[in-house]
Every structure is written in structure tokens, then in C-alpha cells.
Motif scaffolding. Sequence first.
Motif, PDB file in Angstrom:
ATOM      1  N   ALA A   1       1.645  -8.404   0.682  1.00 28.26           N
ATOM      2  CA  ALA A   1       2.347  -7.155   1.001  1.00 28.26           C
ATOM      3  C   ALA A   1       2.944  -6.531  -0.260  1.00 28.26           C
ATOM      4  O   ALA A   1       2.953  -5.301  -0.397  1.00 28.26           O
ATOM      5  N   LEU A   2       3.415  -7.351  -1.169  1.00 28.88           N
ATOM      6  CA  LEU A   2       4.023  -6.839  -2.391  1.00 28.88           C
ATOM      7  C   LEU A   2       2.997  -6.109  -3.254  1.00 28.88           C
ATOM      8  O   LEU A   2       3.168  -4.935  -3.578  1.00 28.88           O
ATOM      9  N   TRP A   3       1.913  -6.790  -3.626  1.00 28.02           N
ATOM     10  CA  TRP A   3       0.954  -6.133  -4.509  1.00 28.02           C
ATOM     11  C   TRP A   3       0.230  -4.993  -3.801  1.00 28.02           C
ATOM     12  O   TRP A   3      -0.058  -3.954  -4.405  1.00 28.02           O
ATOM     13  N   GLN A   4      -0.048  -5.163  -2.514  1.00 28.26           N
ATOM     14  CA  GLN A   4      -0.708  -4.086  -1.774  1.00 28.26           C
ATOM     15  C   GLN A   4       0.230  -2.891  -1.608  1.00 28.26           C
ATOM     16  O   GLN A   4      -0.205  -1.744  -1.599  1.00 28.26           O
ATOM     17  N   GLY A   5       1.534  -3.149  -1.509  1.00 33.42           N
ATOM     18  CA  GLY A   5       2.506  -2.064  -1.430  1.00 33.42           C
ATOM     19  C   GLY A   5       2.596  -1.279  -2.720  1.00 33.42           C
ATOM     20  O   GLY A   5       2.716  -0.047  -2.706  1.00 33.42           O
ATOM     21  N   VAL A   6       2.526  -1.983  -3.838  1.00 29.85           N
ATOM     22  CA  VAL A   6       2.527  -1.299  -5.135  1.00 29.85           C
ATOM     23  C   VAL A   6       1.300  -0.395  -5.243  1.00 29.85           C
ATOM     24  O   VAL A   6       1.404   0.774  -5.628  1.00 29.85           O
TER      25      VAL A   6
ATOM     26  N   VAL B   1       5.959  -0.697  -0.901  1.00 34.99           N
ATOM     27  CA  VAL B   1       6.055  -2.099  -0.477  1.00 34.99           C
ATOM     28  C   VAL B   1       6.559  -2.171   0.972  1.00 34.99           C
ATOM     29  O   VAL B   1       6.041  -2.962   1.769  1.00 34.99           O
TER      30      VAL B   1
ATOM     31  N   SER C   1       3.726  -1.317   3.217  1.00 40.79           N
ATOM     32  CA  SER C   1       2.785  -2.426   3.266  1.00 40.79           C
ATOM     33  C   SER C   1       3.291  -3.523   4.196  1.00 40.79           C
ATOM     34  O   SER C   1       2.517  -4.093   4.977  1.00 40.79           O
TER      35      SER C   1
ATOM     36  N   ALA D   1      -2.199   1.325   2.775  1.00 38.40           N
ATOM     37  CA  ALA D   1      -1.550   0.084   3.221  1.00 38.40           C
ATOM     38  C   ALA D   1      -2.240  -0.489   4.456  1.00 38.40           C
ATOM     39  O   ALA D   1      -2.454  -1.702   4.545  1.00 38.40           O
TER      40      ALA D   1
END
Length: 178
Positions: A5-10, A75, A78, A141
Motif C-alpha cells: 500500500a505504501l509504494w503503490q500509494g506513492v 498512500v 492506496s 490505486a
Amino acid sequence: MMKRALWQGVVSGAAGMAVMTLSEKAEQRWTARPNSYVPGRVLRRLLGLGECPGPRSLLWSNWAMHFGQGVALGVLRSIMAHVGLRGVWSSAKFAVVRVTNDQILENATGVGAPPSTWPRRELVVDLLHKAVYAFTTGVVADVLAARSGLGPGQRHAAARPGRRGDVGPVSWQAVSGR
């Protein structure tokens, strides 16, 4: 889930900011509306830096706040997608979060004023651009989260649609991915 979720949110937030910036620049070219330096002024106030010594420094502050906020909020969108809050309704809810975030920061720092005091045209333009950001971020996302399968909320809904007291929660192993 949280690392994804973190990298996909970025990535999602950056995509949303890129599309929003393009839509803003197209709108500004069409309407002759000048650049807004509100984000840069907010960032400088939050950091206790005071007013900007020159336009070049303000431009860098502006871009840092503009993209920083968009990526950070990406983030959250996401995480929404990973737990199963996907689609148009979730992106609409996220648009409200995006506008609310801006308004809290702008009003808390004294850089902005409540939207109810804005000229109607200015309000419409701002809401349009925030919607472009929210829906673009949401699409990216949602697509990235879908690669991991259904979120816990979607699995719960698959058992019996709606918010029902007679359907227990999905297992903790299903939620945590174990």
C-alpha cells in the motif's frame, strides 16, 4: 499489505498529481488564470520559514508542497483500495479528503480562507482539479491493489452483500494475508 500500500500509494499519488498538474496548466492557458502559490506559502508557514525571499524560492516551496501532499495522500487512497474500498464511490470520498486536507492546512496557517468565502468560479476550478487528482489517484490505486485480490471488505461483502449483523467478520488470516 502495508508495504504494498505504501509504494503503490506513492505511485498512485504521483500519477494523480501529474494529471492534476497537466489539467491545471491546460485550464490556466485557456482561462488566463495565474499560478497559485498558496501551497508554497502553506509549506513555508508550517516549517516556520516566514515569507519567501524571492519568486524562485517560492516556486520550489510550491512544487514541494503540491507534490508532497499529493504523494502522501496517495498512500491513504492506496490503503482504501487494499482494504476493498475501490471504485467511483471511494474516489469521490477521497476527493472530499483531498479538499479537506488542503483547507485544514491553508486555514490553520492563515494562508487561505474558507471556501464558502471564495468567488464561485474559483471554487469550481479548485474542486474540478481536486476531483481530477482524486479520480486519477483512485484508478491507479485500484488497479494496483486489484493485483493482490479482493480486500477484506470485498470478501465480507461476497459472503452476503450489505452491512449485515448476521455475517461475521472474515478470518484474521484472510485480512493479514497469512
